[in-house]
Design an enzyme around this catalytic site. Structure first.
Site, PDB file in Angstrom:
ATOM      1  N   GLU A 170       0.802  -1.232   0.000  1.00  0.00           N
ATOM      2  CA  GLU A 170       0.000   0.000   0.000  1.00  0.00           C
ATOM      3  C   GLU A 170       0.834   1.281   0.000  1.00  0.00           C
ATOM      4  O   GLU A 170       0.307   2.349   0.331  1.00  0.00           O
ATOM      5  CB  GLU A 170      -0.980   0.020   1.195  1.00  0.00           C
ATOM      6  CG  GLU A 170      -1.900  -1.200   1.250  1.00  0.00           C
ATOM      7  CD  GLU A 170      -2.988  -1.069   2.312  1.00  0.00           C
ATOM      8  OE1 GLU A 170      -3.678  -0.048   2.329  1.00  0.00           O
ATOM      9  OE2 GLU A 170      -3.139  -2.017   3.110  1.00  0.00           O
ATOM     10  N   LYS A 192     -11.700  -0.086   4.056  1.00  0.00           N
ATOM     11  CA  LYS A 192     -13.160  -0.037   3.924  1.00  0.00           C
ATOM     12  C   LYS A 192     -13.596   1.058   2.944  1.00  0.00           C
ATOM     13  O   LYS A 192     -14.733   1.097   2.527  1.00  0.00           O
ATOM     14  CB  LYS A 192     -13.809   0.232   5.287  1.00  0.00           C
ATOM     15  CG  LYS A 192     -13.745  -0.956   6.226  1.00  0.00           C
ATOM     16  CD  LYS A 192     -14.808  -0.881   7.307  1.00  0.00           C
ATOM     17  CE  LYS A 192     -14.383  -0.091   8.495  1.00  0.00           C
ATOM     18  NZ  LYS A 192     -13.553  -0.797   9.462  1.00  0.00           N
ATOM     19  N   TYR A 254     -11.779   0.942  21.182  1.00  0.00           N
ATOM     20  CA  TYR A 254     -11.440   0.032  22.276  1.00  0.00           C
ATOM     21  C   TYR A 254     -12.641  -0.900  22.465  1.00  0.00           C
ATOM     22  O   TYR A 254     -13.736  -0.407  22.695  1.00  0.00           O
ATOM     23  CB  TYR A 254     -11.135   0.768  23.573  1.00  0.00           C
ATOM     24  CG  TYR A 254     -10.467  -0.193  24.539  1.00  0.00           C
ATOM     25  CD1 TYR A 254      -9.146  -0.575  24.362  1.00  0.00           C
ATOM     26  CD2 TYR A 254     -11.202  -0.767  25.583  1.00  0.00           C
ATOM     27  CE1 TYR A 254      -8.552  -1.488  25.219  1.00  0.00           C
ATOM     28  CE2 TYR A 254     -10.600  -1.684  26.431  1.00  0.00           C
ATOM     29  CZ  TYR A 254      -9.276  -2.034  26.244  1.00  0.00           C
ATOM     30  OH  TYR A 254      -8.684  -2.948  27.075  1.00  0.00           O
ATOM     31  N   PRO A 256      -9.838  -2.641  19.918  1.00  0.00           N
ATOM     32  CA  PRO A 256      -9.594  -2.689  18.472  1.00  0.00           C
ATOM     33  C   PRO A 256      -9.557  -4.151  18.015  1.00  0.00           C
ATOM     34  O   PRO A 256      -9.546  -5.054  18.850  1.00  0.00           O
ATOM     35  CB  PRO A 256      -8.196  -2.070  18.347  1.00  0.00           C
ATOM     36  CG  PRO A 256      -7.521  -2.419  19.633  1.00  0.00           C
ATOM     37  CD  PRO A 256      -8.599  -2.497  20.697  1.00  0.00           C
ATOM     38  N   SER A 257      -9.522  -4.357  16.715  1.00  0.00           N
ATOM     39  CA  SER A 257      -9.298  -5.732  16.222  1.00  0.00           C
ATOM     40  C   SER A 257      -7.803  -6.000  16.121  1.00  0.00           C
ATOM     41  O   SER A 257      -7.359  -7.135  16.256  1.00  0.00           O
ATOM     42  CB  SER A 257      -9.901  -5.919  14.828  1.00  0.00           C
ATOM     43  OG  SER A 257     -11.287  -5.798  14.872  1.00  0.00           O
ATOM     44  N   TYR A 258      -7.039  -4.931  15.851  1.00  0.00           N
ATOM     45  CA  TYR A 258      -5.595  -5.065  15.609  1.00  0.00           C
ATOM     46  C   TYR A 258      -4.858  -4.254  16.668  1.00  0.00           C
ATOM     47  O   TYR A 258      -5.045  -3.038  16.759  1.00  0.00           O
ATOM     48  CB  TYR A 258      -5.247  -4.582  14.193  1.00  0.00           C
ATOM     49  CG  TYR A 258      -6.045  -5.311  13.142  1.00  0.00           C
ATOM     50  CD1 TYR A 258      -5.651  -6.563  12.693  1.00  0.00           C
ATOM     51  CD2 TYR A 258      -7.218  -4.758  12.629  1.00  0.00           C
ATOM     52  CE1 TYR A 258      -6.398  -7.254  11.753  1.00  0.00           C
ATOM     53  CE2 TYR A 258      -7.973  -5.439  11.691  1.00  0.00           C
ATOM     54  CZ  TYR A 258      -7.559  -6.688  11.256  1.00  0.00           C
ATOM     55  OH  TYR A 258      -8.312  -7.369  10.335  1.00  0.00           O
ATOM     56  N   HIS A 260      -2.127  -2.697  17.365  1.00  0.00           N
ATOM     57  CA  HIS A 260      -1.007  -1.798  17.060  1.00  0.00           C
ATOM     58  C   HIS A 260      -1.691  -0.437  16.966  1.00  0.00           C
ATOM     59  O   HIS A 260      -2.612  -0.274  16.137  1.00  0.00           O
ATOM     60  CB  HIS A 260      -0.341  -2.182  15.728  1.00  0.00           C
ATOM     61  CG  HIS A 260       0.732  -1.213  15.330  1.00  0.00           C
ATOM     62  ND1 HIS A 260       2.060  -1.535  15.328  1.00  0.00           N
ATOM     63  CD2 HIS A 260       0.657   0.080  14.917  1.00  0.00           C
ATOM     64  CE1 HIS A 260       2.771  -0.487  14.937  1.00  0.00           C
ATOM     65  NE2 HIS A 260       1.934   0.510  14.686  1.00  0.00           N
ATOM     66  N   HIS A 262      -3.548   2.753  16.319  1.00  0.00           N
ATOM     67  CA  HIS A 262      -3.945   3.478  15.110  1.00  0.00           C
ATOM     68  C   HIS A 262      -5.159   4.347  15.429  1.00  0.00           C
ATOM     69  O   HIS A 262      -5.891   4.069  16.378  1.00  0.00           O
ATOM     70  CB  HIS A 262      -4.240   2.503  13.963  1.00  0.00           C
ATOM     71  CG  HIS A 262      -5.283   1.492  14.303  1.00  0.00           C
ATOM     72  ND1 HIS A 262      -4.982   0.306  14.941  1.00  0.00           N
ATOM     73  CD2 HIS A 262      -6.621   1.490  14.131  1.00  0.00           C
ATOM     74  CE1 HIS A 262      -6.082  -0.391  15.138  1.00  0.00           C
ATOM     75  NE2 HIS A 262      -7.109   0.305  14.649  1.00  0.00           N
ATOM     76  N   VAL A 263      -5.348   5.379  14.612  1.00  0.00           N
ATOM     77  CA  VAL A 263      -6.439   6.325  14.844  1.00  0.00           C
ATOM     78  C   VAL A 263      -7.303   6.373  13.589  1.00  0.00           C
ATOM     79  O   VAL A 263      -6.789   6.385  12.462  1.00  0.00           O
ATOM     80  CB  VAL A 263      -5.862   7.735  15.156  1.00  0.00           C
ATOM     81  CG1 VAL A 263      -6.982   8.756  15.306  1.00  0.00           C
ATOM     82  CG2 VAL A 263      -5.005   7.697  16.429  1.00  0.00           C
TER      83      VAL A 263
HETATM   84  P1  M7G Z   1      -9.586  -1.757  14.426  1.00  0.00           P
HETATM   85  O1  M7G Z   1     -10.140  -0.759  15.371  1.00  0.00           O
HETATM   86  O2  M7G Z   1      -8.366  -2.497  14.882  1.00  0.00           O
HETATM   87  O3  M7G Z   1     -10.641  -2.869  14.084  1.00  0.00           O
HETATM   88  O4  M7G Z   1      -9.298  -0.976  13.101  1.00  0.00           O
HETATM   89  P2  M7G Z   1     -11.908  -2.994  13.116  1.00  0.00           P
HETATM   90  O5  M7G Z   1     -11.386  -3.583  11.839  1.00  0.00           O
HETATM   91  O6  M7G Z   1     -12.775  -4.008  13.827  1.00  0.00           O
HETATM   92  O7  M7G Z   1     -12.511  -1.644  12.994  1.00  0.00           O
HETATM   93  C1  M7G Z   1      -8.477  -1.433  12.085  1.00  0.00           C
HETATM   94  C2  M7G Z   1      -8.793  -0.637  10.840  1.00  0.00           C
HETATM   95  O8  M7G Z   1      -7.877  -1.011   9.832  1.00  0.00           O
HETATM   96  C3  M7G Z   1     -10.184  -0.961  10.306  1.00  0.00           C
HETATM   97  O9  M7G Z   1     -10.883   0.230  10.043  1.00  0.00           O
HETATM   98  C4  M7G Z   1      -9.915  -1.805   9.070  1.00  0.00           C
HETATM   99  O10 M7G Z   1     -10.892  -1.612   8.056  1.00  0.00           O
HETATM  100  C5  M7G Z   1      -8.554  -1.322   8.626  1.00  0.00           C
HETATM  101  N1  M7G Z   1      -7.761  -2.334   7.922  1.00  0.00           N
HETATM  102  C6  M7G Z   1      -7.673  -3.638   8.233  1.00  0.00           C
HETATM  103  N2  M7G Z   1      -6.819  -4.231   7.392  1.00  0.00           N
HETATM  104  C7  M7G Z   1      -6.467  -5.644   7.445  1.00  0.00           C
HETATM  105  C8  M7G Z   1      -6.338  -3.293   6.523  1.00  0.00           C
HETATM  106  C9  M7G Z   1      -5.408  -3.331   5.450  1.00  0.00           C
HETATM  107  O11 M7G Z   1      -4.811  -4.349   5.078  1.00  0.00           O
HETATM  108  N3  M7G Z   1      -5.156  -2.132   4.826  1.00  0.00           N
HETATM  109  C10 M7G Z   1      -5.807  -0.974   5.207  1.00  0.00           C
HETATM  110  N4  M7G Z   1      -5.518   0.135   4.532  1.00  0.00           N
HETATM  111  N5  M7G Z   1      -6.692  -0.926   6.219  1.00  0.00           N
HETATM  112  C11 M7G Z   1      -6.954  -2.080   6.875  1.00  0.00           C
END
Ligand code: M7G
Length: 322
Positions: A170, A192, A254, A256-258, A260, A262-263
């Site tokens: 990306e 998204k 909070y 999050p899914s990931y 690390h 991020h905002v």
């Molecule tokens: P989150 O709050 O950890 O979880 O946000 P959520 O996915 O349940 O909202 C992670 C954000 O990263 C989300 O808005 C995802 O749509 C976005 N995201 C996840 N992935 C795997 C990717 C990716 O590979 N590339 C990009 N650009 N965004 C991603």
């Protein structure tokens, strides 16, 4: 009726839309081949929504587990003249002043945004499966005793985040980067958002630091980082898309899914998934809370919803917290 002054004022916004749209145009066949979407064998619908016009499907691509998300995208204002001029119309019914039609626009105006996760883990499948949800109130101790051990062993891989930070994926989508190791971050479109219209604008700022998992990791030491994201993220979005700060919702999830830090930056006009009070914490509130008390997020109870089949919910239940 729009005056020429109104039109002039809107021009930069339209240009921003067009610019992105043109830049994103990619040969469809090539993209499909790359992700092997055409080999997808659907097995079951995990979730669908007539209102959101999307469907989440579990299936296989060449014997690998896959989740595919199909979503109809908003109708772009700048395509309206072409839609009316070039679509075919079939009358469904007419009654007095009312009539309905089936309209078939040309294929390039009728795309379906498609997201592919492959190979998908069981956790991905669960993430998208419709489930009953329960509200948890997590104290600081609950975080340390229940949540932290769980997420340390079970959370989604953040390899995709490292790929972005290291420019392995990306890189061409990055809108802004502050490379500083302590307060720096990368701002890019969330996957998204297809970037075709500003109505559902969605970007994420991913911090360069790798020691911050979530809101719970933050103390007042991190204020320079948070302020930097707010200031430079908003500035970059204003510059790139002509969307002012007062039209944006800037927040952390909070849980999050990931894990690390991020905002999320989303358009105020768009009810983004996960922007409800049980999950979204406005960045400005987070900054003020940390200014008032450095250990706010270490001690305070935080509420969030968990799905019935979430293993973390089971742990809270086992600990007698639900
Ligand atoms: P989150 O709050 O950890 O979880 O946000 P959520 O996915 O349940 O909202 C992670 C954000 O990263 C989300 O808005 C995802 O749509 C976005 N995201 C996840 N992935 C795997 C990717 C990716 O590979 N590339 C990009 N650009 N965004 C991603």
């Amino acid at each position: 009726m729009a005056t020429s002054q109104d039109r002039d004022a809107r021009e930069p916004e339209r240009d921003a839309k067009r610019l992105k749209t043109d830049a994103r145009a990619a040969p469809g066949a090539e993209a499909a081949r790359e992700s092997r979407v055409s080999a997808f064998e659907p097995q079951r619908v995990l979730r669908d929504s007539a209102r959101e016009k999307n469907v989440f499907i579990h299936g296989k691509i060449d014997d690998q587990e896959a989740v595919v998300i199909l979503e109809k995208t908003p109708i772009r204002q700048d395509t309206l003249p072409e839609i009316f001029k070039t679509s075919t119309l079939r009358l469904e019914m007419r009654n007095d002043i009312y009539s309905t039609f089936h309209m078939q626009p040309p294929s390039h105006l009728n795309e379906i945004k498609t997201t592919v996760i492959c190979p998908a883990t069981e956790k991905h499948v669960k993430k998208y499966l419709h489930q009953e949800i329960f509200l948890i109130e997590e104290s600081g101790d609950d975080y340390r005793n229940i949540t932290l051990p769980y997420i340390s062993s079970q959370s989604f891989s953040v390899q995709w985040v490292y790929n972005i930070l290291e420019k392995k994926a990306e890189a061409d989508r990055i809108v802004f980067e502050d490379p500083d190791a302590h307060v720096g971050f990368v701002l890019l479109p969330d996957f998204k958002w297809d970037q075709k219209q500003l109505d559902d604008l969605y970007l994420i700022a991913i911090v360069h630091r790798r020691d911050l998992k979530s809101l719970r990791s933050l103390t007042s030491d991190d204020l320079p980082l948070l302020r930097n994201i707010r200031e430079k993220g908003l500035e970059a979005i204003q510059k790139q898309y002509c969307v002012p700060p007062c039209k944006l919702r800037v927040y952390l999830h909070y849980q999050p899914s990931y894990y690390h830090l991020h905002v999320h930056f989303t358009s105020l006009d768009y009810e983004a998934p996960g922007c409800g009070v049980e999950r979204a914490h406005l960045l400005s509130d987070v900054i003020q809370n940390l200014e008032a008390d450095s250990s706010h997020y270490r001690h305070r109870s935080l509420s969030f919803a968990l799905r019935a089949d979430d293993a973390l919910l089971l742990r809270f239940r086992e600990a007698g917290k639900l």
